[in-house]
Design an enzyme around this catalytic site. Structure first.
Site, PDB file in Angstrom:
ATOM      1  N   GLU A   1      45.590  24.765 -11.325  1.00 58.09           N
ATOM      2  CA  GLU A   1      46.367  22.761 -10.745  1.00 58.09           C
ATOM      3  C   GLU A   1      44.735  22.635 -10.036  1.00 58.09           C
ATOM      4  O   GLU A   1      44.131  23.480  -8.807  1.00 58.09           O
ATOM      5  CB  GLU A   1      47.495  23.033 -10.411  1.00 58.09           C
ATOM      6  CG  GLU A   1      47.829  21.722  -9.351  1.00 58.09           C
ATOM      7  CD  GLU A   1      49.033  21.877  -8.306  1.00 58.09           C
ATOM      8  OE1 GLU A   1      49.317  21.425  -7.916  1.00 58.09           O
ATOM      9  OE2 GLU A   1      49.385  22.995  -8.129  1.00 58.09           O
TER      10      GLU A   1
ATOM     11  N   HIS B   1      49.972  29.324 -11.592  1.00 57.16           N
ATOM     12  CA  HIS B   1      48.807  28.832 -11.577  1.00 57.16           C
ATOM     13  C   HIS B   1      48.218  28.763 -10.199  1.00 57.16           C
ATOM     14  O   HIS B   1      48.967  29.504  -9.328  1.00 57.16           O
ATOM     15  CB  HIS B   1      49.083  27.195 -11.709  1.00 57.16           C
ATOM     16  CG  HIS B   1      49.626  26.348 -10.622  1.00 57.16           C
ATOM     17  ND1 HIS B   1      50.757  26.302 -10.646  1.00 57.16           N
ATOM     18  CD2 HIS B   1      49.321  26.479  -9.239  1.00 57.16           C
ATOM     19  CE1 HIS B   1      52.140  25.403  -9.409  1.00 57.16           C
ATOM     20  NE2 HIS B   1      50.689  25.636  -8.707  1.00 57.16           N
TER      21      HIS B   1
ATOM     22  N   GLU C   1      34.131  33.723 -11.525  1.00 54.05           N
ATOM     23  CA  GLU C   1      33.547  34.633 -12.017  1.00 54.05           C
ATOM     24  C   GLU C   1      33.715  34.680 -13.258  1.00 54.05           C
ATOM     25  O   GLU C   1      34.856  34.919 -14.288  1.00 54.05           O
ATOM     26  CB  GLU C   1      33.734  36.279 -10.934  1.00 54.05           C
ATOM     27  CG  GLU C   1      33.966  37.432 -12.030  1.00 54.05           C
ATOM     28  CD  GLU C   1      34.105  38.587 -11.061  1.00 54.05           C
ATOM     29  OE1 GLU C   1      33.313  39.730 -11.229  1.00 54.05           O
ATOM     30  OE2 GLU C   1      35.037  38.475 -10.725  1.00 54.05           O
TER      31      GLU C   1
END
Length: 122
Positions: free
Chosen positions: A56, A7, A117
């Site tokens: 997260e 993550h 992005e």
């Protein structure tokens, strides 16, 4: 020894607002939530239901000011199968912060100012 991505973490001022943003803007869903016994922090793990990689979100009770993002050169990147529809949604949400039509990409920013992005699937 082999490492795999698990993550990425970002800190947020308003966890519920951020969760709603990521659900609406990117279609992510909460897969797990954790709260400290003393309520000093909360975590929410969001995923795309396709890859195992998670985002997260961390909320810290004692943070009382916006996070300093520096020059904000680091960012998340997401691929989308219909970039025109995505751009339309993000313009409706008023979260597009930079477009680069020559490269076929654009960036959105979340409620805390983090850039994401958006890239077409190629």
């Amino acid at each position: 020894m082999k490492f795999t991505f698990y993550h990425n973490n970002i800190n947020v001022l308003d966890l519920e607002k951020s969760i709603e943003f990521y659900k609406k803007a990117l279609g992510l869903s909460v897969s797990k939530e954790v709260e400290a016994e003393d309520k000093s922090f909360r975590l929410a793990f969001l995923g795309d239901n396709t890859t195992p990689h998670l985002l997260e979100l961390t909320w810290l009770r004692d943070m009382d000011r916006p996070y300093n993002l520096g020059d904000n050169e680091s960012h998340l990147a997401m691929r989308v199968d219909d970039i025109d529809a995505a751009l339309s949604l993000h313009k409706e949400m008023n979260c597009v912060c930079f477009e680069n039509p020559d490269m076929g990409i654009y960036f959105i920013n979340d409620p805390d100012g983090y850039w994401i992005e958006i890239c077409p699937v190629r």
